[in-house]
Design an enzyme around this catalytic site. Structure first.
Site, short mmCIF file in Angstrom:
data_model
loop_
_atom_site.label_atom_id
_atom_site.label_comp_id
_atom_site.label_asym_id
_atom_site.label_seq_id
_atom_site.Cartn_x
_atom_site.Cartn_y
_atom_site.Cartn_z
N SER A 160 1.52 -9.81 -0.99
CA SER A 160 1.22 -8.38 -0.88
C SER A 160 1.57 -7.77 0.46
CB SER A 160 -0.25 -8.14 -1.21
OG SER A 160 -1.10 -8.97 -0.43
N GLU A 166 -9.45 6.81 4.34
CA GLU A 166 -10.27 5.92 5.16
C GLU A 166 -9.56 4.58 5.19
OE1 GLU A 166 -10.55 3.77 1.99
OE2 GLU A 166 -11.13 5.86 1.71
N LYS A 215 0.80 -1.24 0.00
CA LYS A 215 0.00 0.00 0.00
C LYS A 215 0.83 1.29 0.00
CE LYS A 215 -4.48 -1.51 1.54
NZ LYS A 215 -4.34 -2.94 1.86
C1 LIG Z 1 -5.21 -3.95 1.62
C2 LIG Z 1 -4.50 -5.18 1.31
C3 LIG Z 1 -4.91 -6.02 0.25
C4 LIG Z 1 -6.14 -5.78 -0.57
O1 LIG Z 1 -6.12 -4.62 -1.32
P1 LIG Z 1 -5.93 -4.63 -2.91
O2 LIG Z 1 -6.22 -3.23 -3.28
O3 LIG Z 1 -6.88 -5.60 -3.49
O4 LIG Z 1 -4.52 -4.99 -3.17
C5 LIG Z 1 -4.15 -7.14 -0.03
N1 LIG Z 1 -3.05 -7.45 0.70
C6 LIG Z 1 -2.65 -6.69 1.73
C7 LIG Z 1 -1.44 -7.09 2.49
C8 LIG Z 1 -3.35 -5.53 2.08
O5 LIG Z 1 -2.93 -4.78 3.11
#
Ligand SMILES: *Cc1c(COP(=O)(O)O)cnc(C)c1O
Length: 398
Positions: free
Chosen positions: A383, A116, A94
């Site tokens: 992610s 948010e 993010k």
């Molecule tokens: C917020 C988040 C997501 C989901 O958000 P996307 O916009 O779909 O990427 C996925 N993995 C992690 C670690 C997150 O913090």
């Protein structure tokens, strides 16, 4: 599939029939100004240079493309590589987007940032870049989420952000988005709203995607260096869809690369027990964009459920709706149970605690890798890191 997929939406932000600008009249001009400023910034080498240097020195890019050898050998099929976004500053992808947007806000002369957050991950990324750039930061968060994610609330406050509890409705993410929109309508002159996923009105889905494309650009270069060829398959979890778009986008025109987005199957595909928009969802408009979402027959947004707060949202980013409609990306889901099992597998096999969101992508890899030949290569997006989920995972797994 068209020969060459469009990389930008049309002037009002449509990806095919999806996307657009469904916002109050007062926001139309500011959003058009934002789109213009973004277009200029994108083509300005000075902007790119500042962004690249911060991504390198502050955020920790490039992230490794890691060959998960033990996991691969245990499964006995395709070779699995993990794109390690979990190793970034603040622990997830993010920050790529939060950093890009605050640089843009600075260019626009804004002095105040709002955001948010559901699980708090986007709130933390935003509070981080606000501290780094000395900007006022207000984060709207559902009161229920604040309780569930007390650690992230503390992180934000420690970095100087004001966290505002939202008590309306279910007191979770959807209500927090409404509150942030209300704030923005009244303060848009000095305030930029950092949206945290590839969602909302144009230009956000395109802009957020672009700030995450670095994931796919790096992965492409890294796999060519390591293997001398492109992967057979890309896998990513899909909440709003930003980490998936970031990985997928630079490969869209490589017809031989399969792409799979994994949504949250929750307790299974039953009303209000999941957040898999392509499983029984419908076309509708929510919070600025036309896309695939979970609603009842009266058009009321349905409740959603997932063990991972970051995937627990009723709408999917409009570009995913488009890519699904033309058959370029396949979408599936993993249940809570499957995601938790994958969390444990990665922990015990590779010594990596994945975020529960990312664990959904890992659950699909676990299923598909043994069915593919050893010559195939999968790149899965890790992610985020799972430290934030330790309590929840312990409850189920220990
Ligand atoms: C917020 C988040 C997501 C989901 O958000 P996307 O916009 O779909 O990427 C996925 N993995 C992690 C670690 C997150 O913090």
């Amino acid at each position: 599939m068209p020969d060459l997929l469009p990389t930008v939406p049309d002037a009002t932000g449509h990806f095919g029939p999806f996307g657009g600008m469904f916002v109050p009249e007062t926001l139309m001009t500011p959003l058009q100004d934002l789109a213009q400023a973004y277009e200029k910034a994108r083509q300005d080498p000075a902007f790119q240079l500042e962004l690249d240097q911060l991504l390198h020195n502050y955020v920790g890019r490039p992230t490794p493309l890691y060959y998960a050898q033990r996991w691969t050998e245990n499964l006995g099929g395709a070779k699995i590589y993990l794109k390690r976004e979990d190793l970034l500053h603040t622990g997830a992808h993010k920050i790529n987007n939060a950093l890009g947007q605050i640089l843009l806000a600075k260019r626009l002369g804004k002095t105040r940032i709002i955001a948010e957050t559901g699980a708090g991950q986007h709130g933390v990324a935003t509070a981080t870049v606000c501290a780094r750039f000395g900007m006022e930061c207000v984060v709207y968060m559902g009161a229920v989420d604040m309780e569930r994610q007390a650690l992230n609330v503390a992180r934000m406050r420690l970095m100087g952000a004001k966290v505002v509890p939202v008590t309306a409705g279910q007191a979770t993410l959807k209500e927090a988005v409404n509150e942030a929109m209300r704030d923005w309508v009244a303060t848009v002159d000095n305030t930029h709203y950092i949206i945290g996923s590839a969602l909302g009105s144009h230009p956000f889905p395109m802009m957020v995607r672009d700030f995450h494309r670095v994931i796919g650009i790096e992965a492409r270069q890294q796999i060519l260096e390591k293997e001398g060829r492109l992967p057979s398959m890309l896998v990513a979890c899909v909440g709003g869809g930003s980490n998936a778009m970031g990985l997928f986008h630079p490969f869209l025109n490589d017809a031989d690369v399969r792409m799979v987005g994994v949504e949250a199957g929750g307790d299974g595909i039953l009303p209000e027990r999941h957040a898999a928009r392509f499983q029984g969802g419908k076309l509708g408009v929510l919070q600025g964009t036309k896309t695939w979402l979970l609603a009842n027959d009266d058009g009321q947004i349905e409740l959603t459920h997932s063990v991972s707060a970051g995937l627990d949202y009723a709408a999917i980013g409009p570009e995913h709706a488009y890519l699904q409609s033309i058959g370029r990306v396949e979408y599936t889901y993993a249940t809570d149970t499957e995601a938790l099992a994958a969390f444990k597998t990665l922990a015990t096999t590779e010594g990596i605690l994945p975020a529960l969101e990312s664990s959904h992508a890992m659950a699909y890899v676990h299923k598909i890798a043994p069915l593919l030949p050893k010559t195939d290569i999968i790149i899965a997006n890790l992610s985020g890191r799972g430290d934030k989920d330790v309590e929840q995972a312990s409850k189920y797994l220990l």
